[in-house]
Design a protein around this motif. Sequence first.
Motif, mmCIF file in Angstrom:
data_model
loop_
_atom_site.group_PDB
_atom_site.id
_atom_site.type_symbol
_atom_site.label_atom_id
_atom_site.label_comp_id
_atom_site.label_asym_id
_atom_site.label_seq_id
_atom_site.Cartn_x
_atom_site.Cartn_y
_atom_site.Cartn_z
ATOM 1 N N GLN A 45 -19.368 -11.537 41.964
ATOM 2 C CA GLN A 45 -18.767 -12.709 42.597
ATOM 3 C C GLN A 45 -17.938 -13.495 41.589
ATOM 4 O OE1 GLN A 45 -21.604 -15.423 44.261
ATOM 5 N NE2 GLN A 45 -20.045 -16.734 45.169
ATOM 6 N N LEU A 46 -18.453 -13.661 40.380
ATOM 7 C CA LEU A 46 -17.704 -14.370 39.354
ATOM 8 C C LEU A 46 -16.412 -13.639 39.002
ATOM 9 C CD1 LEU A 46 -20.561 -15.523 36.959
ATOM 10 C CD2 LEU A 46 -19.184 -16.947 38.474
ATOM 11 N N GLU A 51 -10.521 -13.331 39.432
ATOM 12 C CA GLU A 51 -9.306 -12.653 39.870
ATOM 13 C C GLU A 51 -8.519 -13.519 40.850
ATOM 14 O OE1 GLU A 51 -10.514 -8.920 41.484
ATOM 15 O OE2 GLU A 51 -11.088 -8.105 39.532
ATOM 16 N N GLN A 52 -9.207 -14.187 41.763
ATOM 17 C CA GLN A 52 -8.531 -15.055 42.721
ATOM 18 C C GLN A 52 -7.875 -16.234 42.017
ATOM 19 O OE1 GLN A 52 -11.558 -16.056 45.556
ATOM 20 N NE2 GLN A 52 -11.330 -14.148 46.710
ATOM 21 N N ILE A 54 -6.757 -16.268 38.953
ATOM 22 C CA ILE A 54 -5.587 -15.749 38.245
ATOM 23 C C ILE A 54 -4.440 -15.509 39.225
ATOM 24 C CG2 ILE A 54 -4.700 -13.740 36.990
ATOM 25 C CD1 ILE A 54 -7.451 -13.567 35.618
ATOM 26 N N GLU A 55 -4.748 -14.950 40.389
ATOM 27 C CA GLU A 55 -3.713 -14.699 41.390
ATOM 28 C C GLU A 55 -3.115 -16.000 41.913
ATOM 29 O OE1 GLU A 55 -5.363 -12.282 44.454
ATOM 30 O OE2 GLU A 55 -5.579 -10.534 43.145
ATOM 31 N N SER A 56 -3.933 -17.019 42.075
ATOM 32 C CA SER A 56 -3.416 -18.285 42.598
ATOM 33 C C SER A 56 -2.604 -19.029 41.541
ATOM 34 C CB SER A 56 -4.559 -19.164 43.104
ATOM 35 O OG SER A 56 -5.385 -19.568 42.027
ATOM 36 N N GLU A 57 -2.881 -18.796 40.268
ATOM 37 C CA GLU A 57 -2.111 -19.442 39.208
ATOM 38 C C GLU A 57 -0.743 -18.794 39.028
ATOM 39 O OE1 GLU A 57 -4.199 -19.540 35.519
ATOM 40 O OE2 GLU A 57 -5.801 -20.792 36.296
ATOM 41 N N TYR A 58 -0.633 -17.527 39.344
ATOM 42 C CA TYR A 58 0.610 -16.804 39.156
ATOM 43 C C TYR A 58 1.645 -17.346 40.126
ATOM 44 C CZ TYR A 58 3.980 -13.022 38.949
ATOM 45 O OH TYR A 58 5.121 -12.292 38.815
ATOM 46 N N VAL A 59 2.756 -17.808 39.566
ATOM 47 C CA VAL A 59 3.829 -18.369 40.383
ATOM 48 C C VAL A 59 4.955 -17.348 40.415
ATOM 49 C CG1 VAL A 59 5.480 -20.242 40.610
ATOM 50 C CG2 VAL A 59 3.198 -20.686 39.690
#
Length: 67
Positions: A45-46, A51-52, A54-59
């Motif tokens: 889960q961690l 990963e989520q 990191i994906e949300s930070e990627y612009v």
Amino acid sequence: MSEKEKKPIQQISDDIKHIKRDVGTIKSDIEHIKKYIRMREVREQLEQEKEQAIESEYVKSDKSWFW
């Protein structure tokens, strides 16, 4: 006393003692397995949350040629 010389009730009593010990060992093994599974689930889960994040930070950049 050897195994053949024991009275049947004594033999049964000894067998029950062995079974109790075995059941206790099985219970402790099950608890150990449950703890391991919980730790594994938390770890997964961690990793997913990481990963989520990191994906949300990627612009994503705009497709325009200017800036």
